[in-house]
Design a protein around this motif. Structure first.
Motif, PDB file in Angstrom:
ATOM      1  N   UNK A   7       0.837  -1.205   0.000  1.00  0.00           N
ATOM      2  CA  UNK A   7       0.000   0.000   0.000  1.00  0.00           C
ATOM      3  C   UNK A   7       0.865   1.246   0.000  1.00  0.00           C
ATOM      4  N   UNK A   8       1.933   1.221   0.780  1.00  0.00           N
ATOM      5  CA  UNK A   8       2.852   2.367   0.805  1.00  0.00           C
ATOM      6  C   UNK A   8       3.429   2.625  -0.585  1.00  0.00           C
ATOM      7  N   UNK A   9       3.754   1.560  -1.292  1.00  0.00           N
ATOM      8  CA  UNK A   9       4.345   1.706  -2.619  1.00  0.00           C
ATOM      9  C   UNK A   9       3.383   2.341  -3.621  1.00  0.00           C
ATOM     10  N   UNK A  10       2.089   2.225  -3.385  1.00  0.00           N
ATOM     11  CA  UNK A  10       1.120   2.846  -4.302  1.00  0.00           C
ATOM     12  C   UNK A  10       1.174   4.367  -4.228  1.00  0.00           C
ATOM     13  N   UNK A  11       1.755   4.902  -3.158  1.00  0.00           N
ATOM     14  CA  UNK A  11       1.878   6.350  -3.020  1.00  0.00           C
ATOM     15  C   UNK A  11       3.226   6.862  -3.519  1.00  0.00           C
ATOM     16  N   UNK A  12       4.044   5.984  -4.059  1.00  0.00           N
ATOM     17  CA  UNK A  12       5.423   6.328  -4.422  1.00  0.00           C
ATOM     18  C   UNK A  12       5.508   7.465  -5.432  1.00  0.00           C
ATOM     19  N   UNK A  13       6.433   8.378  -5.157  1.00  0.00           N
ATOM     20  CA  UNK A  13       6.757   9.438  -6.111  1.00  0.00           C
ATOM     21  C   UNK A  13       8.234   9.361  -6.522  1.00  0.00           C
ATOM     22  N   UNK A  14       8.860   8.200  -6.268  1.00  0.00           N
ATOM     23  CA  UNK A  14      10.302   8.076  -6.520  1.00  0.00           C
ATOM     24  C   UNK A  14      10.644   7.870  -7.989  1.00  0.00           C
ATOM     25  N   UNK A  15       9.662   7.485  -8.793  1.00  0.00           N
ATOM     26  CA  UNK A  15       9.933   7.106 -10.170  1.00  0.00           C
ATOM     27  C   UNK A  15      10.285   5.647 -10.307  1.00  0.00           C
TER      28      UNK A  15
END
Length: 237
Positions: free
Chosen positions: A82-90
């Motif tokens: 779930x945390x990864x769905x918010x990723x803005x790292x590219x």
């Protein structure tokens, strides 16, 4: 604090237990990324997670949380996903701690120590809100009744002042788990009774309370045990 406390199984020997001398607390600088979760922030401050709070992988999360507080659960991967769905790292396999500021991913209204997103800042420690929370912790340890009262009172207070208050059924349940986690991490995994001072250090200073006498549990804490604490919190509500 979020469900990210629950992690995959790791076997540790007594000689491998972490200590403050190994994982020294270092305050974040102005460029460090931090989240609405005091535990994750504390782990970054100690170096269990990248100190800059950037580009955290699932492996980083699992290793950091298991080495620091010895919590184990397959739920880690679910929550980490779930945390990864918010990723803005590219990079879809990593996330920044401040990506978790995104509302309704893991962050939710009525935090015990943060304001709601409606008021603009849902990630910084809020002394006024915490001061209200600790009125429910009058003793040296926190009982289930104390923890339940702090949680319930905060939900009522947030709903009263936030015209856009929106806490989903899942978030309502998750808030029980968050309270259960600090009860189990800083108390007994069966009986709760978290040490009040240790809990305050985590929330107000975002560090693990080694100096105050806390140490990592020698027993791995499972999701089933955490849910046992949840059941006792529900009964006390």
């Amino acid at each position: 604090m979020q469900l990210l406390f629950l992690l995959a199984t790791v076997v540790c020997t007594a000689s491998a237990l972490p200590s403050e001398s190994v994982y020294t607390w270092v305050a974040p600088d102005s460029t460090a990324r931090r989240s609405p979760c005091p535990m994750l922030n504390a782990l970054a401050n100690h170096g269990f997670l990248p100190h800059d709070g950037a580009n955290i992988s699932m492996d980083d999360l699992v290793t950091g949380l298991s080495e620091s507080i010895n919590l184990a659960a397959a739920a880690t991967q679910f929550v980490g996903a779930k945390a990864l769905t918010a990723s803005t790292t590219g990079n879809a396999s990593t996330f920044h701690l401040d990506d978790l500021n995104t509302h309704h991913i893991l962050e939710h209204d009525s935090s015990l120590s943060r304001n709601d997103i409606y008021f603009g800042d849902n990630h910084s420690f809020n002394q006024t809100i915490w001061d209200e929370t600790v009125t429910h912790f009058p003793n040296s340890t926190i009982s289930f009744a104390n923890a339940a009262a702090a949680r319930s009172t905060r939900i009522i207070a947030a709903a009263a002042v936030n015209p856009e208050f929106n806490m989903t059924a899942t978030e309502f349940q998750n808030s029980y788990i968050e309270s259960a986690l600090y009860m189990g991490t800083f108390g007994n995994i069966t009986t709760g009774n978290a040490v009040t001072e240790w809990v305050e250090v985590l929330f107000t200073q975002e560090r693990l309370p080694y100096q105050e006498g806390w140490s990592r549990s020698a027993e791995e804490i499972t999701a089933a045990q955490v849910l046992g604490l949840v059941n006792q919190l529900v009964a006390a509500t």
